[in-house]
Design a protein around this motif. Sequence first.
Motif: not given
Lengths: 510, 512
Positions: B170-178, B326-328, B330-335, B338-347
């Motif tokens: 898995q790859g990710l950018t800084c601060g993301q979760i895989p 792609v995880q297009r 990117r809004l917390y509101d749609h997920y 508060i524990h698994r930040s799907f909105q921050d996962m990498p594409s």
Amino acid sequence: MKKLVFLCTFSLGLFLLFVFFGASKYKTTGKQAKAKENVSFFSRLVKKAKELSFTPYLQPAPVPGQLSNLSYDQWFGISFKDQRGIISNESRFVIKPFPLGYLFCQPVFLHLITANDEEKNYDFEPSLFDFKNVELEKLPKNLGFSGFRVFYDSKEKGGWVELFSIVGASYFRSLGLGQTWGLSARAIAVNTTGSSKEEFPYYREFWIEEPKKEDRSLSFYALLDGESLTGAFHFLFTPGETSKVEIENYIFLRKTVEKLGIAPLTSMFLQGENSPLLYNPLHPEEHDSDGLSIQLDTGQWIWRPLQNPPFFSSFDFPIRGKLLGFGLMQRDRNFDHYKSVLLHYESRPSAWIVPSQGWEEGGHVELVELPTTTETKDNIVSYFVSNTPALSQRQFHYAYTIFWGRDVIAGSEIGRVVSTRYAQLDKTIREYIVDFFIPGFSEGLDPQPILLVGQGAKLIELRIERNSYVNGFRLSFKIQRQEAGPIPLKAYLEAKDFPLTETWDYVDFP
Amino acid sequence: MSIFHKQMKAWMLFASFYLAFSFFFLSEEGLSQTNLWEEIKIKARGLSNLPFREPRSRIPSWLEKLSYAQWEAIRFDANSSLWREENLPFEIQFYHLGSIFRVPVTIFEVVHEQERKIEFLEKSFFYGPSIEKKPIERDIGFAGFSVYSSDWQKKEYCMIAKFLGACFFQGLTCGQIPGITARTIAINTALADGEEFPFFREFWLVKPKKEDSELELYSIVDSPSITQACRFIILSEGFSTVCKIDTHLFFRSSPKKIGIAPLSAMFEYGENGPKILSDYRPQVHEADGLLIESTTGEWTWSPLENPSRLVLKEIANGQLLGFGLVQRNRLYDHYQDIHRSFQDMPSAWVQLNSGFLEDGKVELVEVPLKDDLNKNILLFWTPSKTPFAGQSLSFSYSICWLKGEVPAEGKLGKVISARVDRTKISQGKTAVLLSFKGEMLEENAALEFNPVVHVLSGGELLYATVGWEAQEKTALLEVQIQENGREPLRVEGWLEKKGKKLTERWYQEFFK
């Protein structure tokens, strides 16, 4: 075909008879008014309403079938020709009457009150309107109107905008500058719930004070009539970012009314974040309002998220002490939650009612919710009910202001509910997720949740977590249902024995 | 064993020749890296000539018996990271064996052409209180490792890649979760006989120099059907982490199907499905669509689905430059999680480089999923011809792990949500509401857009209307279709003006 023509002519004849009778009667009133100049107009109207309540109720004469058979689009397409409206002098208000037709078939007669307190009738004439493609046989004069709409020259906000409308039974509505039409108000609600049949009193006459050039408010009066009651109303409409409608009324009961609803609001809630299913899956949410808010003088705020219930339901919110305000709110202002370029639910107004005179302590606010499958039908009603029974011959007097707009409640520092969601974990267990926004949310806060689960269910799990996404807290809990029927749920957060939030007041439907 | 020795001898001969020959042309580092890569390819090829050896679990039984949660409670001590004391641009942390991770992988560090096996040390790990730990007295190896990149501004290291389990990374950018997982290869995916899961046998991590911006690592992957030599070059660029991959496949036997550059993701439900009653979260997924860039410059977006039965979709022929999950949204509101930040996962975006022949195709497999823990979406490229035993194939591609949109798509309007109404399916009616956003739409918003919608099979278009929401800079396209019920409904659509496409192409297949 012949029969139809005959019927039409017959009803038209009846109608003319009525109109003639009606018109002469009002002219007489006008003369009387002039004779007693020292008595204010409103007190004369109050007296008139009172006298009317002593006489038996007369059904309004039917309007010509060619008008009552119009579709909404046909009716709405009929436009008032004169762009200056019914008042010729220059002001920031333009008033245009609505014609009779479609569902709006109770005639209302218009009068103007001039600057020197003279009353003038403003009579219906077919030539006032452009009927467009609607082909009508010759309509009689002085048929009456169905109501009127008010346009306001907002100057700074792009000129003339329609911000008030009063049409059909006792309905009226307003909105703030830049908003989209949403919920409505009524002059009074009669037997909306209970064993008696609901009545819809209607405006018989309007008297509009001609606005002066510098006026920012429009004042008008209404005579209300219905089977069980009559009423005299004064409306003072002040448009703005938040538009205001100040109302003073006197209600006179012809008959005992089982339930008299004061300051009623009518709204629509088809689907929202708390709905188990979407009737229209293309749009995440569809509603004119998403909650009932109540402010008490004890410092308590109640928030009841609206629902599209599985069956007819009505709930009483008892008022201990004094009612400081109540109304139907549209809190959710996010376009993304509605996704409609045509309907723009995110910019529909909230309506907040602040009582002034005549509101005794006690009583209750009632919320009525009806099941619906379409956004075109209003299914939500709220109003205040006094502890004083509405007996025959009694009279009531209320004054209040309705604020229409986006931020209609000023200066509240209490924590607010952001959203209500639930999950059906199995047949009997539900998990509720309620997010609270806390003004001035800080790291140090460590509130206690207070939760009340009504009879019929037991609490299995309760959790409070910091939710930085909403600058507040997430309350989640699970309940197990043991009985059928609606189960009341209440929750709020407190810190140091002091309520940090409004009370989330909900009903769990089976 | 003897064969292996022979191979090694052959390689030694070749290597010494190569060394002598190339000494004049290459710098010392270039030499050593090329050398290592050649060495690993030869080793992988050699391994393919041997019968497959099942990896034998050698780990203590108390580790095997750990639950996943207990295993998660074993944490690597960041102070024991490889290269910790040396202020290098990268660091490595290791994963402990245990629970479902039972296959030890051997990890070498390569310094100046010299390989050194990294030893398992018990003291490098914290064991959670829920674990009844017993002493580990031997070098049991590792389950995998993760790559940390230095972020000099913050003076701390952040995870940019993770290699753990089977041939997954898995790859990710800084601060993301895989989120999305890549594999080095997929074999016999979505076939009745069952899938084969190749696994990493060995890794070689090349120790970076202070000034390096890339980390180089190598691996050998093994399975009954194949062996594989892989080279990974990992580069962190802030908004993206790029993983350049060269891979050589050696076939022991002839698998029915291979998938190159496979990506897998979890998609339980999204905006395009009915509301889920058993979960309060509005959406649960690691990716919400697949994106394709064709050689003609056309971009296609297909929203993902959690189907009621296994679905295999042939998405594109070989005329393509890239594809990805792609995880297009990117809004917390749609997920609302508060524990698994799907909105921050990498594409994850795959850029094809070499080896991808034009007669190959991209396939998407969607498997029914009832939870949010497993991955049910697999996307890969597959060649038209089945490989044969003894054959070797090589591919070169990059995977970009992204915080935002795929940069190459640029200003084109993008489908930010696709809502589907199938409540009137009994009347054969399906309705779709698409929201498009993008600079090209904003630039052309003064005039009306033309919606172009084609029902490619399974029905006919009733209407398509478009509206522009100026405040939100969003175009909404509403489509209604009358289905014929005979074949699957396949629809495409986009917005254009004067024949010029202003948006990507939306493509969707609907199944009953």
